[in-house]
Design a protein around this motif. Structure first.
Motif, PDB file in Angstrom:
ATOM      1  N   ILE A   1       0.849  -1.196   0.000  1.00 50.39           N
ATOM      2  CA  ILE A   1       0.000   0.000   0.000  1.00 50.39           C
ATOM      3  C   ILE A   1       0.885   1.247   0.000  1.00 50.39           C
ATOM      4  O   ILE A   1       0.637   2.205  -0.742  1.00 50.39           O
ATOM      5  N   ALA A   2       1.939   1.220   0.822  1.00 53.27           N
ATOM      6  CA  ALA A   2       2.844   2.372   0.912  1.00 53.27           C
ATOM      7  C   ALA A   2       3.500   2.649  -0.438  1.00 53.27           C
ATOM      8  O   ALA A   2       3.514   3.781  -0.918  1.00 53.27           O
ATOM      9  N   CYS A   3       4.006   1.589  -1.079  1.00 51.57           N
ATOM     10  CA  CYS A   3       4.693   1.756  -2.363  1.00 51.57           C
ATOM     11  C   CYS A   3       3.752   2.307  -3.429  1.00 51.57           C
ATOM     12  O   CYS A   3       4.114   3.180  -4.210  1.00 51.57           O
ATOM     13  N   ARG A   4       2.529   1.790  -3.450  1.00 59.49           N
ATOM     14  CA  ARG A   4       1.570   2.235  -4.463  1.00 59.49           C
ATOM     15  C   ARG A   4       1.249   3.713  -4.285  1.00 59.49           C
ATOM     16  O   ARG A   4       1.104   4.456  -5.251  1.00 59.49           O
ATOM     17  N   LYS A   5       1.116   4.121  -3.029  1.00 56.61           N
ATOM     18  CA  LYS A   5       0.791   5.529  -2.775  1.00 56.61           C
ATOM     19  C   LYS A   5       1.975   6.431  -3.144  1.00 56.61           C
ATOM     20  O   LYS A   5       1.789   7.495  -3.742  1.00 56.61           O
ATOM     21  N   HIS A   6       3.185   6.000  -2.784  1.00 56.10           N
ATOM     22  CA  HIS A   6       4.365   6.815  -3.091  1.00 56.10           C
ATOM     23  C   HIS A   6       4.449   7.122  -4.590  1.00 56.10           C
ATOM     24  O   HIS A   6       4.625   8.265  -4.989  1.00 56.10           O
ATOM     25  N   ILE A   7       4.331   6.090  -5.422  1.00 56.43           N
ATOM     26  CA  ILE A   7       4.503   6.319  -6.867  1.00 56.43           C
ATOM     27  C   ILE A   7       3.337   7.134  -7.425  1.00 56.43           C
ATOM     28  O   ILE A   7       3.504   7.917  -8.354  1.00 56.43           O
ATOM     29  N   GLU A   8       2.172   6.976  -6.814  1.00 51.81           N
ATOM     30  CA  GLU A   8       1.010   7.730  -7.295  1.00 51.81           C
ATOM     31  C   GLU A   8       1.205   9.235  -7.079  1.00 51.81           C
ATOM     32  O   GLU A   8       0.829  10.045  -7.920  1.00 51.81           O
ATOM     33  N   VAL A   9       1.789   9.611  -5.946  1.00 48.32           N
ATOM     34  CA  VAL A   9       1.789  11.032  -5.578  1.00 48.32           C
ATOM     35  C   VAL A   9       3.156  11.728  -5.638  1.00 48.32           C
ATOM     36  O   VAL A   9       3.224  12.933  -5.467  1.00 48.32           O
ATOM     37  N   ILE A  10       4.229  10.976  -5.876  1.00 50.24           N
ATOM     38  CA  ILE A  10       5.570  11.564  -5.764  1.00 50.24           C
ATOM     39  C   ILE A  10       5.736  12.838  -6.610  1.00 50.24           C
ATOM     40  O   ILE A  10       6.272  13.848  -6.140  1.00 50.24           O
ATOM     41  N   ASP A  11       5.244  12.808  -7.844  1.00 50.91           N
ATOM     42  CA  ASP A  11       5.411  13.991  -8.707  1.00 50.91           C
ATOM     43  C   ASP A  11       4.595  15.173  -8.181  1.00 50.91           C
ATOM     44  O   ASP A  11       5.050  16.317  -8.246  1.00 50.91           O
ATOM     45  N   LEU A  12       3.424  14.877  -7.631  1.00 48.55           N
ATOM     46  CA  LEU A  12       2.584  15.961  -7.092  1.00 48.55           C
ATOM     47  C   LEU A  12       3.216  16.588  -5.858  1.00 48.55           C
ATOM     48  O   LEU A  12       3.188  17.804  -5.669  1.00 48.55           O
ATOM     49  N   VAL A  13       3.792  15.741  -5.011  1.00 48.81           N
ATOM     50  CA  VAL A  13       4.418  16.227  -3.777  1.00 48.81           C
ATOM     51  C   VAL A  13       5.630  17.107  -4.110  1.00 48.81           C
ATOM     52  O   VAL A  13       5.802  18.191  -3.553  1.00 48.81           O
ATOM     53  N   VAL A  14       6.456  16.652  -5.041  1.00 50.35           N
ATOM     54  CA  VAL A  14       7.639  17.438  -5.419  1.00 50.35           C
ATOM     55  C   VAL A  14       7.206  18.741  -6.098  1.00 50.35           C
ATOM     56  O   VAL A  14       7.754  19.813  -5.822  1.00 50.35           O
ATOM     57  N   GLU A  15       6.213  18.653  -6.943  1.00 48.57           N
ATOM     58  CA  GLU A  15       5.712  19.850  -7.621  1.00 48.57           C
ATOM     59  C   GLU A  15       5.205  20.875  -6.605  1.00 48.57           C
ATOM     60  O   GLU A  15       5.471  22.072  -6.718  1.00 48.57           O
ATOM     61  N   GLU A  16       4.500  20.380  -5.588  1.00 52.84           N
ATOM     62  CA  GLU A  16       3.967  21.261  -4.543  1.00 52.84           C
ATOM     63  C   GLU A  16       5.113  21.913  -3.752  1.00 52.84           C
ATOM     64  O   GLU A  16       5.040  23.098  -3.405  1.00 52.84           O
ATOM     65  N   ALA A  17       6.165  21.139  -3.490  1.00 55.59           N
ATOM     66  CA  ALA A  17       7.323  21.689  -2.761  1.00 55.59           C
ATOM     67  C   ALA A  17       7.979  22.813  -3.567  1.00 55.59           C
ATOM     68  O   ALA A  17       8.358  23.849  -3.013  1.00 55.59           O
ATOM     69  N   VAL A  18       8.098  22.611  -4.871  1.00 60.85           N
ATOM     70  CA  VAL A  18       8.698  23.624  -5.751  1.00 60.85           C
ATOM     71  C   VAL A  18       7.797  24.856  -5.800  1.00 60.85           C
ATOM     72  O   VAL A  18       8.265  25.987  -5.658  1.00 60.85           O
ATOM     73  N   LYS A  19       6.511  24.609  -5.956  1.00 66.07           N
ATOM     74  CA  LYS A  19       5.550  25.715  -6.083  1.00 66.07           C
ATOM     75  C   LYS A  19       5.485  26.549  -4.805  1.00 66.07           C
ATOM     76  O   LYS A  19       5.569  27.765  -4.829  1.00 66.07           O
ATOM     77  N   SER A  20       5.346  25.860  -3.657  1.00 62.07           N
ATOM     78  CA  SER A  20       5.179  26.632  -2.419  1.00 62.07           C
ATOM     79  C   SER A  20       6.491  27.281  -1.971  1.00 62.07           C
ATOM     80  O   SER A  20       6.481  28.210  -1.172  1.00 62.07           O
ATOM     81  N   ALA A  21       7.624  26.829  -2.523  1.00 65.41           N
ATOM     82  CA  ALA A  21       8.894  27.510  -2.239  1.00 65.41           C
ATOM     83  C   ALA A  21       9.020  28.773  -3.085  1.00 65.41           C
ATOM     84  O   ALA A  21       9.869  29.628  -2.825  1.00 65.41           O
ATOM     85  N   GLY A  22       8.182  28.860  -4.109  1.00 59.33           N
ATOM     86  CA  GLY A  22       8.218  30.026  -4.993  1.00 59.33           C
ATOM     87  C   GLY A  22       9.485  30.096  -5.836  1.00 59.33           C
ATOM     88  O   GLY A  22      10.003  31.179  -6.116  1.00 59.33           O
ATOM     89  N   ILE A  23       9.976  28.940  -6.242  1.00 56.26           N
ATOM     90  CA  ILE A  23      11.196  28.922  -7.054  1.00 56.26           C
ATOM     91  C   ILE A  23      10.918  28.324  -8.429  1.00 56.26           C
ATOM     92  O   ILE A  23       9.848  27.753  -8.663  1.00 56.26           O
ATOM     93  N   ASP A  24      11.898  28.457  -9.323  1.00 55.52           N
ATOM     94  CA  ASP A  24      11.830  27.780 -10.611  1.00 55.52           C
ATOM     95  C   ASP A  24      12.628  26.485 -10.447  1.00 55.52           C
ATOM     96  O   ASP A  24      13.762  26.510  -9.958  1.00 55.52           O
ATOM     97  N   LYS A  25      12.027  25.367 -10.833  1.00 53.39           N
ATOM     98  CA  LYS A  25      12.717  24.088 -10.606  1.00 53.39           C
ATOM     99  C   LYS A  25      14.078  24.037 -11.309  1.00 53.39           C
ATOM    100  O   LYS A  25      14.980  23.322 -10.893  1.00 53.39           O
ATOM    101  N   LYS A  26      14.239  24.834 -12.355  1.00 51.02           N
ATOM    102  CA  LYS A  26      15.512  24.833 -13.094  1.00 51.02           C
ATOM    103  C   LYS A  26      16.650  25.450 -12.278  1.00 51.02           C
ATOM    104  O   LYS A  26      17.816  25.319 -12.636  1.00 51.02           O
ATOM    105  N   ASP A  27      16.312  26.132 -11.184  1.00 47.69           N
ATOM    106  CA  ASP A  27      17.351  26.730 -10.334  1.00 47.69           C
ATOM    107  C   ASP A  27      17.831  25.787  -9.227  1.00 47.69           C
ATOM    108  O   ASP A  27      18.713  26.145  -8.455  1.00 47.69           O
TER     109      ASP A  27
END
Lengths: 226, 339
Positions: free
Chosen positions: B46-72
Motif C-alpha cells: 500500500i505504501a509503495c503504491r501511494k508513493h509512486i502515485e503522488v511523488i510527482d505531485l508532492v515534489v511539484e507542490e514543494a517547488v511551487k510553495s517555495a516560490g522557485i523555478d525548478k531549473k534553479d
C-alpha cells in the motif's frame, strides 16, 4: 518527436530512444532492477551514441504494467522524475499491448501473457491484421479458466510462456498456437505504441499511473525495530 | 544553491526545498496514515503504491510553495535507506531521473543521519560532538555523533522500537493507529504511577534498549495474566488513561536514563533528539526538565521535523555535499543501511 522509452515490467527490461517510430538506440537491462543503476547508465550511453543531449528529449514513453510491481514502479518513477524536470509529457502504455505490437501482424488473434502470482497470469486479446486492435481489457486470469475466452488458433505469446507454457499446452489440445520461446516486451515497441497514441491512435492508457491490473493482496510487515 | 530533498522510506511521501543558506523554503509531507490505519501498521505494498502515485505531485507542490523555478535547483538529496525497499526505490529512482533531466548532482542520504541532523537544522548553536537519541517507529538508537559522517552507535533496541511499542500497546487497548499520539492523548488524564511497569534494561550496563517485555507487561496487566491481578481489567476510560500514562512513563524513563548514561560515558553534555517519538509531549517535557535541572543541553527539533520529513534529508545531503563535492554519483537503495 524524440522519445525516451522505458520498459521494466518484466525480468528483462530495456530502454530505447526513438525519433517518431524509428529506433535510434536500444539497450537491454538484465541486471537487478532493484538497483536501477543500469537504466541510468543505459540512458547516458544511448544519448551519447545518438549524439543527443538529454534536453533534446520531447516525450517519455513508459510501460505501466501489468507485470512486476517493483519493476512497474521503477519505470514509472524514472519517467515521472525525468519528465517533471524536463517539462515534457509522459505517455503510459500497457505491457500486454506492447507485446501484441511486437508480435506483428497475424491473421489469428493474439493473446500476450505475463506471469502474475502462482497460477495467475495477466492477459488480453488483440487482433493485428492491418493495425493493432484491442479486443479485451487487460485482466488477471487463472491459467485454467482462459479456455473459455480464447478462440481456436489464438497465438499465445509473452513472458508468461516461461512458467505457464506447459500447462497451456496441456489445456490447449492443439487448439492454440503457443510460442516456443518467451518473448519479453521491449522498450522500442513501447515507444512506438506511445507515439501512435500521442498521434491520436487511441489504444492505450490514459492515466500516467501504474497499471497493476490486480488489486493489492496484503502481506503483513513488521516495521523492523532491530 | 537550492536543494531539493525527497523522502519515501516508510509511510510519508515528502519533499522540501532549502535556499542558498540552508533555510527551509518549503516542507511538504503527504502522510499515508489513513490508508494504513485499519491494518494497525504500515502495509508495504500500500505504501509503495501511494508513493509512486503522488511523488510527482508532492515534489511539484514543494517547488511551487517555495516560490522557485525548478531549473534553479542545484542539488537533489534523497533517502536511500534504511526503510521499505520498494518505497525507497520510488523516491530514489524519481530523484535520479529528476537530477539527470536537469544535469545536476544527486546525493543519497541515510534516513537515520537525517534524524540525527534534524536538531542542527533548527538550532544553529547545536554543533558536533553530541549524543543523538533517534527514537521512532522503526528505530531506537543512541549515537555518539563526533562530526559529519563520524558516528558511533552506542546502543540500539534489541527487539521493538519505542514507537512500535506505542503502536502495539495502542492496538492492545483498541485505541487505533498510530499509537504514539493516541497514547499521549489518553495519558494526559492518567496517573503515571497507577501501574508499576518494568523499566527494561535500565540497570544493564549497555546502551541497548528492549521494549518487547514492557509491551507484554501491559498486556498481562490488561488481561489479568501471570498472577499480577486476578481478573482482566475493565477497559473504561480511567483504566485506559492510567495504563497509557504508566506505559508512556516507563518508556520515557528508560530513554532518559540511557541517554544520560551515554552522555556521561562519552563526557558530553549535549543531547539531540530525532525521530517520531521525539514529538511526544511527555518525552519533551521530561527531557527538557532534566536538562534544565541537571545542567546539560537538550535540543528538540519542532514536532514536524521529528516525524519523517524531507527537510532533514535536504539538510544532511546539503551538508555532506558541501563537505565533499564528488560524493555518491551512484545511488543504491539499501533497506538495512547502517548509520
Amino acid at each position: 518527436m524524440r522519445i525516451l522509452s522505458i520498459e521494466t515490467t518484466t525480468r528483462i527490461g530495456s530502454i530505447a530512444l526513438l525519433e517518431n517510430e524509428d529506433i535510434l538506440a536500444e539497450v537491454q537491462i538484465c541486471d537487478n532492477l532493484r538497483h536501477s543503476e543500469g537504466l541510468f547508465e543505459g540512458i547516458e550511453k544511448m544519448l551519447d551514441s545518438a549524439g543527443l543531449n538529454i534536453k533534446d528529449l520531447e516525450a517519455i514513453a513508459v510501460s505501466a504494467g501489468p507485470g512486476s510491481y517493483t519493476g512497474i514502479r521503477v519505470g514509472m518513477a524514472l519517467a515521472k522524475g525525468m519528465a517533471f524536470s524536463l517539462g515534457i509529457p509522459v505517455q503510459a502504455v500497457s505491457s500486454l499491448a506492447v507485446l501484441a505490437l511486437q508480435a506483428g501482424s497475424c491473421k489469428n488473434a493474439l493473446f500476450p501473457i505475463i506471469s502474475a502470482e502462482g497460477p495467475e497470469i495477466y492477459g488480453a486479446l488483440f487482433s493485428y491484421k492491418d493495425c493493432l486492435e484491442r479486443k479485451s481489457e487487460d485482466r488477471v486470469f487463472i491459467v485454467d479458466e482462459i479456455k473459455q475466452y480464447l478462440y481456436a488458433k489464438t497465438r499465445i505469446l509473452g513472458p508468461g510462456i516461461e512458467r505457464q507454457g506447459q500447462s497451456l499446452k496441456e489445456l490447449s489440445v492443439d487448439e492454440w498456437i503457443i510460442d516456443v520461446e518467451p518473448m519479453y516486451p521491449k522498450a522500442s515497441f513501447a515507444g512506438r505504441l506511445a507515439f501512435k497514441t500521442i498521434e491520436g491512435y487511441s489504444l492505450d492508457l490514459k492515466e500516467i499511473q501504474p497499471h497493476y491490473v490486480k488489486p493489492i493482496q496484503l502481506k503483513w510487515h513488521n516495521r523492523g525495530g532491530k | 544553491m537550492l536543494v531539493l530533498g525527497i523522502e519515501t522510506s516508510c509511510d510519508e511521501t515528502a519533499a522540501a526545498i532549502l535556499d542558498d543558506t540552508g533555510e527551509v523554503l518549503s516542507n511538504v509531507i503527504l502522510s499515508q496514515i489513513k490508508l494504513h490505519e485499519k491494518y494497525g501498521g504500515v502495509v508495504p505494498e500500500i505504501a509503495c503504491r501511494k508513493h509512486i502515485e503522488v511523488i510527482d505531485l508532492v515534489v511539484e507542490e514543494a517547488v511551487k510553495s517555495a516560490g522557485i523555478d525548478k531549473k534553479d535547483i542545484g542539488l537533489v538529496a534523497v533517502t536511500v535507506g534504511p526503510g521499505l525497499v520498494g518505497a525507497l526505490l520510488v523516491g530514489a529512482t524519481f530523484a535520479r531521473g529528476f537530477a539527470m533531466g536537469l544535469g545536476i548532482p544527486l546525493i543519497g542520504v541515510n534516513h537515520l543521519e537525517g534524524h540525527l541532523f534534524a536538531g542542527q537544522m533548527e538550532h544553529k548553536e547545536l554543533r558536533f560532538p553530541y549524543i543523538s537519541l533517534i527514537v521512532s517507529g522503526g528505530h531506537t538508537s543512541l549515537v555518539k555523533a563526533l562530526g559529519l559522517g563520524h558516528y558511533e552507535v552506542l546502543g540500539r533496541t534489541l527487539d521493538d522500537a519505542a514507537g512500535e511499542a506505542f503502536d502495539k500497546v495502542a492496538k492492545m487497548m483498541d485505541l487505533g493507529y498510530p499509537g504514539g499520539p493516541i497514547i499521549e492523548k489518553m495519558a494526559l488524564n492518567g496517573i503515571k504511577k497507577a501501574y508499576k511497569f518494568p523499566r527494561p534494561m535500565i540497570n544493564d550496563s549497555s546502551f541497548d534498549f528492549s521494549f518487547s517485555g514492557l509491551k507484554t507487561a501491559v498486556l498481562y496487566q490488561l488481561k489479568g495474566y501471570g498472577g499480577a491481578v486476578a481478573a482482566p481489567l475493565k477497559t473504561d476510560e480511567k483504566t485506559v488513561s492510567d495504563l497509557a500514562a504508566s506505559f508512556q512513563e516507563a518508556v520515557v524513563d528508560v530513554l532518559l536514563d540511557k541517554a544520560k548514561k551515554a552522555m556521561k560515558y562519552c563526557g558530553l553534555e549535549t543531547l539531540s533528539i530525532g525521530g517520531g517519538v521525539g514529538a511526544n509531549g511527555r518525552l519533551r517535557e521530561v527531557f527538557s526538565d532534566a536538562a534544565e535541572k541537571e545542567g546539560w543541553k537538550c535540543f528538540l527539533p519542532s514536532r514536524n521535523l521529528c516525524t519523517d520529513n524531507a527537510v532533514m534529508i535536504a539538510g544532511i545531503g546539503r551538508a555532506r555535499f558541501m563537505e565533499k563535492k564528488d560524493m555518491l554519483k551512484k545511488i543504491d537503495v539499501n533497506p538495512r543501511l547502517p548509520l
